[in-house]
Design a protein around this motif. Structure first.
Motif, PDB file in Angstrom:
ATOM      1  N   LEU A 131      16.037  -8.494  -0.533  1.00 56.11           N
ATOM      2  CA  LEU A 131      16.957  -7.917  -1.516  1.00 56.11           C
ATOM      3  C   LEU A 131      18.097  -8.860  -1.878  1.00 56.11           C
ATOM      4  CD1 LEU A 131      17.233  -4.371   0.106  1.00 56.11           C
ATOM      5  CD2 LEU A 131      15.724  -5.080  -1.752  1.00 56.11           C
ATOM      6  N   TYR A 132      18.630  -9.544  -0.881  1.00 54.89           N
ATOM      7  CA  TYR A 132      19.757 -10.440  -1.101  1.00 54.89           C
ATOM      8  C   TYR A 132      19.534 -11.751  -0.360  1.00 54.89           C
ATOM      9  CZ  TYR A 132      22.476  -6.569  -3.054  1.00 54.89           C
ATOM     10  OH  TYR A 132      22.916  -5.535  -3.832  1.00 54.89           O
TER      11      TYR A 132
ATOM     12  N   LYS B   2      23.553 -13.174  -3.028  1.00 52.86           N
ATOM     13  CA  LYS B   2      22.915 -13.195  -4.343  1.00 52.86           C
ATOM     14  C   LYS B   2      21.887 -12.082  -4.424  1.00 52.86           C
ATOM     15  CE  LYS B   2      19.890 -16.061  -7.268  1.00 52.86           C
ATOM     16  NZ  LYS B   2      19.159 -17.356  -7.362  1.00 52.86           N
ATOM     17  N   ASN B   3      22.030 -11.219  -5.413  1.00 51.96           N
ATOM     18  CA  ASN B   3      21.070 -10.151  -5.654  1.00 51.96           C
ATOM     19  C   ASN B   3      19.793 -10.776  -6.212  1.00 51.96           C
ATOM     20  OD1 ASN B   3      19.550  -7.985  -6.815  1.00 51.96           O
ATOM     21  ND2 ASN B   3      21.423  -6.740  -6.827  1.00 51.96           N
TER      22      ASN B   3
ATOM     23  N   THR C 181      18.652  -9.128  -9.721  1.00 52.62           N
ATOM     24  CA  THR C 181      19.417  -9.404 -10.945  1.00 52.62           C
ATOM     25  C   THR C 181      19.895 -10.841 -11.041  1.00 52.62           C
ATOM     26  OG1 THR C 181      21.529  -8.786  -9.917  1.00 52.62           O
ATOM     27  CG2 THR C 181      20.209  -7.015 -10.912  1.00 52.62           C
TER      28      THR C 181
END
Length: 292
Positions: free
Chosen positions: A60-61, A74-75, A78
């Motif tokens: 996820l990150y 950091k996503n 997106t």
């Protein structure tokens, strides 16, 4: 631990390894790697890592930056980056310890006091002499126990009850575990249980212990007036409104389910806490960055 500059340059120690943090409430796991500097490139104090959904394995990150500076998340969906924590604006909280005259002879600060003083004075001969005294005493005590057939047992810890079906199954990697139950219904009750294990704060008197090192069941000592604050300030000193916790806990489950799986706020700063509500007990945890 890695040592740099042994043959030339300034000697520097580095810690390099992985740290794993799990959150059973929302099924997330963070793998943070503390990186070491390469021989021909890189930098000191760097981190890298990833936050995953433990159930699906989905990343996820992505984590990057420096543990001594700015850490960024950091996503991966997106591509948006956010500052997770900025250590340059964090304030160091010195530990609260009891005066030497209140400490037990085997507590580290008192046991190694003369050795540390000699090191600070750069008196290597005295430091070696004091260090040898402590080590020789420990060797003599170990030899005496072996001669008398006595097995060494920590005063405050016990062996893990692991293995299939054990009460602590999955904790077999731990050699010892605290010989006390920290299961109070509130954070305040847990603090009192911790303080009843052994003297920690200035003015706190020793508790009586059973032979296996666990604390006797009795009312724990109250906090001394001069040390009633928390060891680490997570912002509890700011007086909340009387019903703020109950109001947070009473939020409808439907509202909570609409929140994102992981909500990274702006960099922590006083007055902008991060709150986490336990989905099972509705307990509220609040995290507030120290003032710069």
């Amino acid at each position: 631990m890695y040592a740099r500059g042994i043959l030339f340059g300034k000697m520097k120690y580095e810690l390099g390894d992985h740290s794993f943090v799990r959150c059973p409430e929302n099924g997330l796991i963070a793998d943070v790697e503390f990186k070491t500097k390469g021989y021909f490139g890189g930098t000191y104090n760097a981190i890298g890592g990833v936050i995953k959904n433990e159930r699906t394995g989905e990343a996820l990150y992505e984590l990057s930056g420096m543990w001594s500076g700015e850490m960024v998340a950091k996503n991966l969906l997106t591509g948006k980056k956010q500052v997770l924590f900025d250590a340059t604006h964090a304030r160091h909280t010195p530990p609260t310890v009891r005066p030497l005259e209140e400490q037990d002879a085997r507590e580290s600060q008192k046991l190694w006091y003369k050795t540390v003083i000699a090191i600070k004075e750069q008196n290597h001969e005295a430091a070696t002499e004091e260090k040898t005294k402590v080590e020789d005493q420990q060797r003599e005590e170990a030899a005496k126990r072996q001669a008398e057939g006595i097995q060494w047992q920590p005063r405050l810890f016990r062996k893990v009850r692991g293995g299939p079906g054990g009460s602590e199954e999955g904790e077999e990697d731990l050699d010892w575990i605290l010989a006390a139950n920290i299961d109070g219904p509130t954070p305040e009750a847990k603090v009192q249980q911790i303080l009843s294990v052994a003297p920690i704060l200035p003015g706190q008197t020793p508790q009586s212990h059973t032979s296996n090192g666990s604390s006797q069941s009795h009312q724990p000592n109250a906090l001394p007036p001069a040390a009633s604050g928390d060891l680490i300030d997570f912002g509890q000193s700011h007086n909340p409104t009387p019903n703020s916790t109950s109001a947070q806990s009473a939020q409808p489950q439907q509202e909570q389910s609409q929140k994102p799986l992981l909500d990274l706020q702006d960099p922590l700063e006083p007055g902008h806490p991060v709150r986490r509500v336990d989905t099972m007990t509705s307990d509220l945890d609040e995290f507030v960055d120290a003032k710069s």
